[in-house]
Design a protein around this motif. Structure first.
Motif, PDB file in Angstrom:
ATOM      1  N   UNK A 298       0.779  -1.383  -0.172  1.00 11.36           N
ATOM      2  CA  UNK A 298      -0.130   0.066   0.068  1.00 11.36           C
ATOM      3  C   UNK A 298       0.939   1.290  -0.130  1.00 11.36           C
ATOM      4  N   UNK A 299       1.890   1.230   0.781  1.00  5.82           N
ATOM      5  CA  UNK A 299       2.897   2.186   0.823  1.00  5.82           C
ATOM      6  C   UNK A 299       3.490   2.797  -0.654  1.00  5.82           C
ATOM      7  N   UNK A 310       5.881  13.059  -0.522  1.00  7.38           N
ATOM      8  CA  UNK A 310       4.959  11.887  -0.118  1.00  7.38           C
ATOM      9  C   UNK A 310       5.765  10.611  -0.263  1.00  7.38           C
ATOM     10  N   UNK A 311       6.619  10.812  -1.398  1.00 10.89           N
ATOM     11  CA  UNK A 311       7.599   9.741  -1.457  1.00 10.89           C
ATOM     12  C   UNK A 311       8.408   9.291  -0.541  1.00 10.89           C
ATOM     13  N   UNK A 583      -2.829  17.302   2.589  1.00 10.71           N
ATOM     14  CA  UNK A 583      -1.700  16.101   2.613  1.00 10.71           C
ATOM     15  C   UNK A 583      -2.339  14.924   3.313  1.00 10.71           C
ATOM     16  N   UNK A 584      -3.571  14.953   3.742  1.00 11.02           N
ATOM     17  CA  UNK A 584      -4.122  13.791   4.663  1.00 11.02           C
ATOM     18  C   UNK A 584      -4.759  12.807   3.818  1.00 11.02           C
ATOM     19  N   UNK A 585      -5.857  13.175   2.813  1.00 13.32           N
ATOM     20  CA  UNK A 585      -6.400  11.825   2.058  1.00 13.32           C
ATOM     21  C   UNK A 585      -5.476  10.782   1.434  1.00 13.32           C
ATOM     22  N   UNK A 586      -4.391  11.387   0.737  1.00 16.10           N
ATOM     23  CA  UNK A 586      -3.714  10.150   0.160  1.00 16.10           C
ATOM     24  C   UNK A 586      -2.936   9.317   1.094  1.00 16.10           C
ATOM     25  N   UNK A 587      -2.383  10.009   1.997  1.00 14.38           N
ATOM     26  CA  UNK A 587      -1.425   9.487   3.151  1.00 14.38           C
ATOM     27  C   UNK A 587      -2.360   8.520   3.725  1.00 14.38           C
ATOM     28  N   UNK A 657      -4.434  13.051  10.940  1.00 15.25           N
ATOM     29  CA  UNK A 657      -4.116  11.631  10.809  1.00 15.25           C
ATOM     30  C   UNK A 657      -4.508  10.775  11.887  1.00 15.25           C
ATOM     31  N   UNK A 658      -3.986  11.188  12.988  1.00 20.09           N
ATOM     32  CA  UNK A 658      -4.329  10.339  14.223  1.00 20.09           C
ATOM     33  C   UNK A 658      -5.777  10.386  14.491  1.00 20.09           C
TER      34      UNK A 658
END
Length: 712
Positions: A298-299, A310-311, A583-587, A657-658
């Motif tokens: 997934x990563x 992101x990479x 930055x949140x949805x993809x990660x 994220x948390x």
């Protein structure tokens, strides 16, 4: 005789898979030579730490967004006018009693700012209408990523000393102070303490509870060393180690818990510690390997975001998860062998009888008897939770949502109140004077609705570029600001670049929203392929992907409500609602999809064991859920505790994220894993295990009343 398993002796054994056989040998060897295994891991940990200290690098963000109009403008300025292409800062000087700010003080501050390393220019002080506040805009010739730790913030604070000495209030804003993150540690400590308490309750033994935690910390230590070494050869975001720790701590404890629980079942069944360790590694270790590989796969999806930052998240998390996974399948057997029967509670050491939590077995049977209403109700609940995600709006994090105790938030509020909300996030219009008349461009930009002010044009020393600074009339996170970027781009002639913070933020939001669907398709397809190969059940793999998508969508919906609405934001300690960080949805998706597969693999592995042993499609679902319910619940509780600790972080992106991950795991381990998955599997029956080209036959006849006595 059949092969001895934790469920007893199978009268109709099935061949052990090569991977399980290899894991059995590895687990048995580690348990037979525990001190050698411990010494090997100690050497690995020391080597990773020493190499990091000698050759490791420091985290460094790369905020370039290749292929976007804003990035093209930045590259143009770097080539033609470097002084306008770097970082920025705002020094806000405010008279606490409402008096006028002395020009001499501002002149002294501006002079000191101009002499700071990397500073290209300091604009003349901009006074508010009542004269009690001054804004000094600082432009750097270097990118914000050139600053290490607090050096940029410390330099700005030192330069503003004359204003503080005069009794004035000084606050700092802009990319330099906003890019600095205070060192963490509190979130990790909260998660570790909570996880230890849950482990004690779940395993009933302090020794057994401490073992998964110790293994996870060893894996995290090795992962931290690897991240440091990666930082020496590539850019690793300053936030990436925090995210890697968040994920690594959760999965590390979960993987070790699964192995320890299966090992203690073997002890209760009368196996010697070494034999129990080998059996646990062959069975639960196989689940850990599949779950860990799914997270790692997934990563890979983060690379498809096309953003270097992101990479770096992917590299850091990959290294950490890989380390904790390997530690789990090798270090746990060694520690279990050393602990012996002390892993069992005192009563169990004497009786050595497993007591099935009765509610899990009763619940599993109830779901299997009435799968249609169970599936309908759980599916309805998930869709209701996911519905708000349709209105999710994303925008890069800005200082307006930072805690009021931070200087960047106080500077943001002062600037918005005294100079207008758009002064907190400007855009830059850059043109080649030989190709476009800067004066005409400025007139065209001023005429665009939503523009509050235009400064310039200013032409560089060599005349290669002319620059305008455009101030929106709306706040940075206001959706009208993104619309204004599009209108300004439409108003300027071809070849004129619109860049700067506002344009870059808009391009980042657009790029990540667009790439999210590419990442989703890649991660889902690769995960389905991996699960199909490992479980040899394409129907189960497709169903697992669908269930995981539902749980992630439900988490997105909850995050939207909590962070975008004022009422939800106040519940989690934010001053008001705002867009979800871009930055949140993809990660969040890439990490959560892998983590959701963990619990799916834990459940399906046990169901498949029972299916191969009995041939009872429905009964194997009931017994599999009954066997895994306690471990999945405990593992999920640990993961929720770890992620909740990170939800206390003041950084809004880390907080999001948390909260999102804690919510997703809670939903996944309850509504999805305990209701929807068993209900749909009960409805599908033998079709779950259909394989193209051959019948889904099991090796033996059904035994619908057999309930395994052990928990994985």
């Amino acid at each position: 005789m059949g092969r001895r398993t934790l469920c007893g002796t199978l009268s109709h054994p099935y061949p052990e898979e090569p991977v399980s056989a290899l894991l059995r040998r590895a687990g048995g060897a580690a348990a037979a030579h525990p001190w050698r295994t411990l010494a090997a891991w100690l050497l690995i940990l020391l080597a990773a730490t020493a190499l990091n200290a000698v050759a490791g690098g420091e985290p460094r963000d790369d905020y370039n967004v290749p292929g976007t109009p804003a990035q093209a403008g930045t590259e143009f300025l770097r080539e033609r006018l470097p002084a306008a292409s770097g970082a920025d800062a705002r020094v806000v000087v405010h008279h606490p009693d409402g008096g006028a700010v002395e020009p001499a003080v501002l002149a002294a501050v501006a002079d000191r700012l101009a002499r700071l390393p990397g500073v290209a220019s300091v604009a003349p002080p901009r006074l508010s209408a009542d004269g009690d506040t001054a804004l000094l805009a600082v432009a750097y010739a270097v990118p914000v990523t050139d600053f290490r730790g607090t050096e940029g913030v410390d330099a700005l604070a030192g330069a503003a000393a004359p204003a503080r000495d005069a009794g004035l209030r000084v606050e700092l804003g802009g990319s330099v102070p906003e890019n600095f993150s205070a060192p963490g540690g509190v979130a990790e400590a909260v998660g570790i303490v909570a996880a230890l308490l849950i482990l004690v309750l779940a395993l009933g033994s302090v020794v057994a509870a401490g073992l998964p935690l110790a293994v996870a910390l060893v894996g995290l230590g090795v992962g931290a060393g690897l991240i440091g070494l990666l930082s020496a050869v590539t850019d690793i975001s300053g936030t990436a180690p925090t995210v890697a720790t968040m994920v690594g701590l959760g999965v590390g404890i979960d993987y070790a818990l699964l192995l320890v629980a299966r090992h203690t079942d073997g002890l209760r069944a009368g196996l010697a510690p070494v034999a129990a360790a080998a059996e646990a590694t062959a069975t639960a270790g196989h689940s850990v390997l599949v779950a860990g590989l799914t997270v790692l796969v997934s990563l890979f999806g983060l690379k498809l975001s096309t953003l270097p930052v992101y990479s770096s998240f992917g590299y850091a998390t990959f290294a950490t998860v890989g380390a904790v996974m390997l530690a789990a399948v090798t270090l746990v057997p060694a520690l279990c062998a050393l602990a012996g029967h002390r892993l069992l509670p005192r009563r169990a050491r004497r009786a050595r009888v497993a007591v099935r939590p009765p509610w899990i077995a009763r619940w599993a049977a109830r779901v299997a008897r009435r799968p249609v209403p169970a599936a309908a109700l759980s599916l309805g609940a998930l869709l209701a939770l996911a519905a708000p995600a349709l209105d999710m709006r994303t925008w890069p994090q800005d200082a307006g949502l930072q805690p009021a105790s931070t200087t960047v938030r106080r500077a943001y509020d002062l600037v918005a109140a005294e100079f207008g909300p758009g002064a907190n996030l400007t855009m830059i219009v850059a043109a080649d004077p030989a190709a476009a008349d800067p004066v005409a461009v400025a007139a065209a930009v001023r005429a665009v609705p939503g523009v509050a002010a235009v400064t310039g044009p200013v032409t560089g020393p060599a005349g290669g570029a002319a620059v305008l600074v455009v101030e929106p009339a709306t706040a940075p996170a206001d959706e009208r600001t993104a619309e204004l970027v599009d209108r300004v781009r439409a108003a300027v002639p071809p070849g004129v670049h619109v860049t700067g913070p506002a344009a870059t933020s808009a391009d980042i939001a657009d790029r990540l929203a667009e790439r999210l669907w590419v990442v989703i398709g890649f991660v889902v397809a690769l995960s389905v392929l991996l699960l199909t190969l490992l479980l040899r059940a394409p129907v189960v793999a497709l169903k697992a992907a669908a269930m995981n998508l539902l749980s992630v969508a439900a988490a997105f919906g909850v995050v939207t409500v909590l962070f975008q609405t004022d009422a939800g934001a106040r519940l989690i300690g934010l001053p008001h609602g705002g867009p979800v960080s871009s930055w949140v949805p993809v990660l969040m998706f890439t990490v959560l999809f892998g983590l959701s597969m963990d619990y799916e693999v834990f459940l399906l592995s046990r169901v498949r064991e029972d299916w191969l042993a009995t041939g009872d499609a429905t009964g194997s679902v009931v017994r599999g859920l009954a066997a895994t319910g306690r471990v999945i619940t405990s593992a999920a509780a640990i993961m929720v505790a770890v992620f909740t600790g990170f939800a206390l972080d003041p950084d809004v992106t880390v907080k999001t994220l948390g909260v999102g991950m804690a919510t997703a795991v809670l939903i996944d381990a309850t509504v999805v894993r305990l209701v929807l998955v068993p209900a749909t599997m009960a409805l599908l029956g033998r079709a779950n295990w259909w394989v193209p080209g051959r019948r889904a036959a099991a090796p033996v006849q059904p035994e619908p009343d057999r309930i395994p006595a052990m928990v994985p």
